[in-house]
Design an enzyme around this catalytic site. Sequence first.
Site, short mmCIF file in Angstrom:
data_model
loop_
_atom_site.label_atom_id
_atom_site.label_comp_id
_atom_site.label_asym_id
_atom_site.label_seq_id
_atom_site.Cartn_x
_atom_site.Cartn_y
_atom_site.Cartn_z
N PRO A 121 14.59 49.03 79.42
CA PRO A 121 16.22 49.24 80.04
C PRO A 121 15.53 48.13 81.73
CG PRO A 121 14.51 50.94 80.51
CD PRO A 121 14.06 49.80 79.33
N CYS A 122 15.99 47.03 82.06
CA CYS A 122 15.94 46.42 83.60
C CYS A 122 17.19 47.01 84.21
CB CYS A 122 16.04 44.95 83.44
SG CYS A 122 16.94 44.22 82.18
N HIS A 123 18.22 47.53 83.97
CA HIS A 123 19.58 48.12 84.65
C HIS A 123 18.70 48.84 85.42
CE1 HIS A 123 19.46 50.68 80.95
NE2 HIS A 123 19.64 51.65 81.59
#
Length: 191
Positions: free
Chosen positions: A145-147
Amino acid sequence: MKKTQPKTQPETFTLDRIATPVGEVLLVTDADGAVRAFDFTDYEARMMKLLARHYGEARLTPGRAPEAVRNAVAAYFDGDLTALDGLAVKTGGTDFQRAVWAALRTIPAGRTWSYGQLAQAIGKPAAVRAVGLANGANPIGVIVPCHRVVGANGTLTGYAGGLERKRWLLAHEASQVGPDDGTGQGAFALD
Protein backbone atom coordinates in the site's frame (compact mmCIF):
# COMPACT_ATOMS: atom_id res chain seq x y z
CA MET A 1 37.82 -18.45 -25.59
CA LYS A 2 35.13 -16.38 -23.91
CA LYS A 3 32.40 -18.34 -22.16
CA THR A 4 28.88 -17.17 -22.94
CA GLN A 5 26.09 -17.34 -20.42
CA PRO A 6 23.22 -19.58 -21.42
CA LYS A 7 20.13 -17.64 -22.39
CA THR A 8 17.47 -17.85 -19.75
CA GLN A 9 13.85 -18.19 -20.67
CA PRO A 10 11.70 -15.14 -20.00
CA GLU A 11 9.51 -15.24 -16.90
CA THR A 12 5.92 -16.20 -17.69
CA PHE A 13 3.13 -14.76 -15.58
CA THR A 14 -0.65 -14.79 -15.69
CA LEU A 15 -2.41 -11.49 -16.37
CA ASP A 16 -5.92 -11.14 -14.97
CA ARG A 17 -8.23 -8.12 -15.21
CA ILE A 18 -10.63 -7.31 -12.39
CA ALA A 19 -13.24 -4.56 -12.18
CA THR A 20 -13.08 -2.35 -9.07
CA PRO A 21 -15.01 0.75 -7.99
CA VAL A 22 -12.08 2.92 -9.16
CA GLY A 23 -11.38 1.23 -12.47
CA GLU A 24 -10.22 -2.05 -13.87
CA VAL A 25 -7.01 -3.44 -12.37
CA LEU A 26 -4.31 -5.62 -13.85
CA LEU A 27 -3.34 -8.47 -11.55
CA VAL A 28 -0.16 -10.37 -12.46
CA THR A 29 0.58 -13.65 -10.67
CA ASP A 30 3.21 -16.33 -11.02
CA ALA A 31 2.76 -20.12 -11.19
CA ASP A 32 2.80 -20.31 -7.38
CA GLY A 33 0.04 -17.71 -7.05
CA ALA A 34 2.30 -14.93 -5.75
CA VAL A 35 1.36 -11.46 -6.91
CA ARG A 36 4.09 -9.93 -9.10
CA ALA A 37 2.30 -6.74 -10.20
CA PHE A 38 -0.94 -4.88 -9.55
CA ASP A 39 -1.86 -1.69 -11.34
CA PHE A 40 -4.76 0.08 -13.00
CA THR A 41 -5.36 -0.57 -16.71
CA ASP A 42 -4.77 3.05 -17.63
CA TYR A 43 -1.23 2.62 -16.24
CA GLU A 44 -0.45 -0.65 -18.06
CA ALA A 45 2.61 0.86 -19.78
CA ARG A 46 4.07 1.78 -16.38
CA MET A 47 3.42 -1.73 -15.07
CA MET A 48 5.11 -3.29 -18.10
CA LYS A 49 8.12 -1.01 -17.62
CA LEU A 50 8.42 -2.06 -13.96
CA LEU A 51 8.08 -5.75 -14.85
CA ALA A 52 10.85 -5.37 -17.46
CA ARG A 53 13.05 -3.56 -14.95
CA HIS A 54 12.60 -6.31 -12.35
CA TYR A 55 12.56 -9.43 -14.53
CA GLY A 56 13.99 -8.55 -17.91
CA GLU A 57 11.75 -10.04 -20.54
CA ALA A 58 8.45 -11.18 -19.05
CA ARG A 59 5.62 -12.87 -20.88
CA LEU A 60 2.09 -12.19 -19.73
CA THR A 61 -0.48 -14.84 -20.54
CA PRO A 62 -4.12 -13.80 -20.19
CA GLY A 63 -5.90 -15.94 -17.62
CA ARG A 64 -7.37 -16.01 -14.14
CA ALA A 65 -5.38 -15.41 -11.01
CA PRO A 66 -5.97 -18.01 -8.27
CA GLU A 67 -9.45 -17.65 -6.78
CA ALA A 68 -8.03 -16.88 -3.34
CA VAL A 69 -6.19 -13.86 -4.80
CA ARG A 70 -9.22 -12.70 -6.81
CA ASN A 71 -11.45 -13.10 -3.75
CA ALA A 72 -9.04 -11.10 -1.57
CA VAL A 73 -9.01 -8.23 -4.08
CA ALA A 74 -12.82 -8.22 -4.26
CA ALA A 75 -13.10 -8.39 -0.45
CA TYR A 76 -10.76 -5.42 -0.01
CA PHE A 77 -12.83 -3.26 -2.34
CA ASP A 78 -15.99 -4.49 -0.58
CA GLY A 79 -14.64 -3.17 2.74
CA ASP A 80 -12.56 -5.99 4.27
CA LEU A 81 -9.39 -3.98 4.68
CA THR A 82 -7.36 -6.94 5.97
CA ALA A 83 -8.19 -9.15 2.96
CA LEU A 84 -4.95 -8.30 1.14
CA ASP A 85 -2.67 -8.75 4.16
CA GLY A 86 -2.06 -12.47 3.70
CA LEU A 87 -1.45 -12.42 -0.04
CA ALA A 88 1.97 -13.62 -1.12
CA VAL A 89 3.89 -11.06 -3.14
CA LYS A 90 7.20 -11.43 -4.92
CA THR A 91 9.22 -8.63 -6.42
CA GLY A 92 12.54 -7.97 -8.00
CA GLY A 93 14.20 -4.75 -6.98
CA THR A 94 17.13 -3.92 -4.76
CA ASP A 95 17.42 -4.93 -1.11
CA PHE A 96 16.63 -1.32 -0.19
CA GLN A 97 13.48 -1.26 -2.36
CA ARG A 98 12.28 -4.57 -0.95
CA ALA A 99 12.81 -3.23 2.60
CA VAL A 100 10.67 -0.18 1.77
CA TRP A 101 7.98 -2.35 0.19
CA ALA A 102 7.95 -4.71 3.19
CA ALA A 103 7.58 -1.72 5.54
CA LEU A 104 4.64 -0.43 3.47
CA ARG A 105 2.76 -3.62 4.32
CA THR A 106 3.05 -2.77 8.02
CA ILE A 107 1.11 0.50 7.69
CA PRO A 108 -2.37 -0.32 9.00
CA ALA A 109 -5.30 0.28 6.67
CA GLY A 110 -6.93 3.61 7.40
CA ARG A 111 -3.65 5.12 8.58
CA THR A 112 -0.96 7.09 6.78
CA TRP A 113 2.74 7.59 7.27
CA SER A 114 4.98 10.31 5.97
CA TYR A 115 8.03 9.48 3.89
CA GLY A 116 10.09 10.33 6.97
CA GLN A 117 8.20 7.81 9.08
CA LEU A 118 8.72 5.19 6.39
CA ALA A 119 12.46 5.96 6.29
CA GLN A 120 12.57 5.67 10.09
CA ALA A 121 10.74 2.34 9.95
CA ILE A 122 13.47 0.79 7.79
CA GLY A 123 16.24 2.22 9.97
CA LYS A 124 17.38 4.81 7.41
CA PRO A 125 16.01 8.11 8.73
CA ALA A 126 18.19 10.20 6.39
CA ALA A 127 17.04 8.33 3.28
CA VAL A 128 13.71 10.12 2.85
CA ARG A 129 14.26 10.91 -0.83
CA ALA A 130 15.42 7.36 -1.63
CA VAL A 131 12.40 6.00 0.25
CA GLY A 132 10.18 8.20 -1.93
CA LEU A 133 11.80 6.85 -5.09
CA ALA A 134 11.41 3.25 -3.90
CA ASN A 135 7.78 3.94 -2.98
CA GLY A 136 7.17 5.26 -6.50
CA ALA A 137 8.75 2.16 -8.06
CA ASN A 138 6.46 -0.25 -6.20
CA PRO A 139 5.12 -2.74 -8.79
CA ILE A 140 2.32 -4.05 -6.57
CA GLY A 141 0.11 -1.07 -5.80
CA VAL A 142 -2.75 -1.34 -3.28
CA ILE A 143 -1.58 -4.78 -2.02
CA VAL A 144 1.76 -3.20 -1.11
CA PRO A 145 0.00 0.00 0.00
CA CYS A 146 2.17 2.84 -1.27
CA HIS A 147 -1.01 4.94 -1.31
CA ARG A 148 -0.76 5.17 2.51
CA VAL A 149 2.30 7.44 2.29
CA VAL A 150 1.67 11.18 2.35
CA GLY A 151 3.72 14.35 2.62
CA ALA A 152 5.20 15.39 5.98
CA ASN A 153 2.37 17.89 6.46
CA GLY A 154 -0.29 15.26 5.65
CA THR A 155 -0.92 16.41 2.08
CA LEU A 156 -1.50 13.96 -0.72
CA THR A 157 1.59 13.52 -2.81
CA GLY A 158 2.14 11.68 -6.07
CA TYR A 159 0.58 8.31 -6.69
CA ALA A 160 1.20 6.20 -9.78
CA GLY A 161 -2.53 5.46 -10.06
CA GLY A 162 -3.42 9.15 -9.90
CA LEU A 163 -4.23 11.41 -6.94
CA GLU A 164 -7.99 10.91 -7.28
CA ARG A 165 -7.52 7.15 -6.85
CA LYS A 166 -5.21 7.73 -3.92
CA ARG A 167 -7.85 9.96 -2.33
CA TRP A 168 -10.52 7.31 -2.98
CA LEU A 169 -8.39 4.47 -1.52
CA LEU A 170 -7.58 6.46 1.62
CA ALA A 171 -11.21 7.50 2.09
CA HIS A 172 -12.35 3.89 1.51
CA GLU A 173 -9.99 2.72 4.24
CA ALA A 174 -10.72 5.58 6.63
CA SER A 175 -14.46 4.92 6.38
CA GLN A 176 -13.89 1.42 7.78
CA VAL A 177 -11.73 2.39 10.78
CA GLY A 178 -12.08 4.80 13.66
CA PRO A 179 -10.09 7.94 14.41
CA ASP A 180 -6.37 7.90 15.17
CA ASP A 181 -5.74 5.36 17.91
CA GLY A 182 -2.86 7.25 19.52
CA THR A 183 -0.11 5.27 17.78
CA GLY A 184 1.24 8.39 16.10
CA GLN A 185 0.07 7.15 12.73
CA GLY A 186 -2.28 9.61 11.15
CA ALA A 187 -5.78 8.70 10.15
CA PHE A 188 -6.51 10.14 6.74
CA ALA A 189 -9.19 12.80 6.57
CA LEU A 190 -10.53 14.27 3.36
CA ASP A 191 -9.76 17.93 2.77
